[in-house]
Scaffold this motif. Structure first.
Motif: not given
Ligand code: HH2
Length: 267
Positions: A162-163, A166, A171-173, A175, A205
Motif C-alpha cells: 500500500l505504501e 501511494v 491515491e490511497e482511496d 487501493v 482499506r
C-alpha cells in the motif's frame, strides 16, 4: 465502503483462458465469455473480473499478445453492462489496453511487483487497484510455503505494498487489499487467514477475498473443483462477517443469496 454499494460487493469471475483451475476452456471463445459475463451481471455481480492468464499453481505464463487477444474483445462486449469491469493481469500493457477499452479496476496478483510500468500506469489513469498477497510466483508458490505468523506476515506485506502504491502516485482511496487465498499457502494458512481476517481491517482499506472453488475446500472434504459450491458459500459468508468487502466468486447468484440472507439475519 465508499466505492461499492451496500455492505458487500460481489465480483464475478470471467476467465478467458484454456487452463483456469475450475473453468478453464469454458469461456475461451469471446462470445461465450461475454454471454457468461452478462449472466453474472443478471445474477447480481457489481464487478466483473476479466482475466486472460491462469494463476493456478504450476500455470505457465501467457505472452502479452495472446493475453490482449483474449481479454480486449470480452471487455468491449461487456463495457455497456451495469457492472464495473476489473482486469485481472500483472502486465502493464494489458492493463493499459483494458483501461482504455472500459475497465476501471486493475486486479494485480503481484501487487505491482510483476511489471515495473504497472504502478505509474495505474497512477496516471486513476484506476482502482487490487493489491494481493502471494508468496513466490504461481509456478512454484505451493512448494512448501512457510510463515512466522501467516496473518502478521500477510498484513505487513499488504501495508508495505500500500505504501509503495501511494509512493508511486496512486491515491490511497483507490487501493483495495487482498490476502490472496491459495497463493503460496497451505490449507491451514488459508483457514487461519479467513478466521483472523478481521485483523487486516487495521490496514484501513477495503478487503477483497477470493475463496471460490479453491483447493483448501477440497482439502477439508475431498471435493473436486467443480463440487465446491457449499465450501465457497461458507467461506465467503464467514469472510464477509469478518470484514471482507468484495467477494470474488464464480457462482455469483448462489453467493449473493447467501450473503444477503446472512446480512439480513445479522441485521
Ligand atoms: N484468485 C484467482 C485469480 N485472481 N485475484 C484476486 N484479487 N484474489 C484472488 O483470490 C484471485 C485472483 C484464482 O482463481 P481463478 O481466476 O478462478 O483461477 P485461475 O487463476 O486458474 O484462472
Amino acid at each position: 465502503m465508499a466505492e461499492t454499494t451496500g455492505d458487500f460487493t460481489v465480483m464475478g469471475v470471467v476467465n478467458v483462458t484454456p487452463d483456469s483451475f475450475s473453468d478453464g476452456g469454458l469461456f475461451l471463445d469471446p462470445e461465450a465469455a461475454v454471454a457468461h459475463g452478462r449472466e453474472l451481471i443478471e445474477a447480481g455481480a457489481e464487478i466483473l473480473d476479466v482475466g486472460g492468464e491462469s494463476t493456478r499453481p504450476g500455470a505457465e505464463p501467457v505472452g502479452e499478445d495472446e493475453e490482449l487477444r483474449r481479454v480486449v474483445p470480452v471487455i468491449e462486449g461487456l463495457r455497456d453492462g451495469s457492472s464495473r469491469i476489473s482486469i485481472d493481469t500483472s502486465k502493464a500493457a494489458v492493463a493499459a489496453a483494458a483501461l482504455k477499452t472500459g475497465a476501471e479496476i486493475v486486479n494485480d496478483v503481484t501487487a505491482l511487483r510483476g511489471d515495473p510500468e504497472m504502478a505509474a500506469l495505474c497512477a496516471d489513469r486513476g484506476a482502482t487497484v487490487v493489491l494481493m498477497h502471494m508468496l513466490g510466483e504461481p509456478r512454484t508458490m505451493q512448494d512448501n510455503p512457510r510463515y512466522d505468523d501467516v496473518v502478521a506476515d500477510v498484513k505487513a506485506f499488504l501495508a508495505q505494498r500500500l505504501e509503495a502504491a501511494v509512493a508511486a502516485g496512486i491515491e490511497e482511496d483507490r487501493v483495495w487489499l487482498d490476502p490472496g487465498i491459495g497463493f503460496g499457502k497451505t490449507g491451514a494458512h488459508n483457514m487461519e487467514l479467513l478466521r483472523r481476517l478481521g485483523e487486516l481491517r487495521d490496514l484501513g482499506r477495503p478487503l477483497v477475498v477470493g475463496t471460490s472453488r479453491k483447493s483448501f475446500i477440497g482439502k477439508v472434504d475431498g471435493s473436486p473443483a467443480d463440487q465446491r459450491l457449499g465450501g465457497t458459500i461458507a467461506s465467503s459468508v464467514l469472510a464477509a462477517t469478518e470484514g471482507a468487502d468484495v467477494l470474488r466468486v464464480h457462482d455469483v447468484a448462489e453467493v449473493r443469496q447467501a450473503l444477503t440472507v446472512a446480512t439480513a439475519i445479522l441485521g
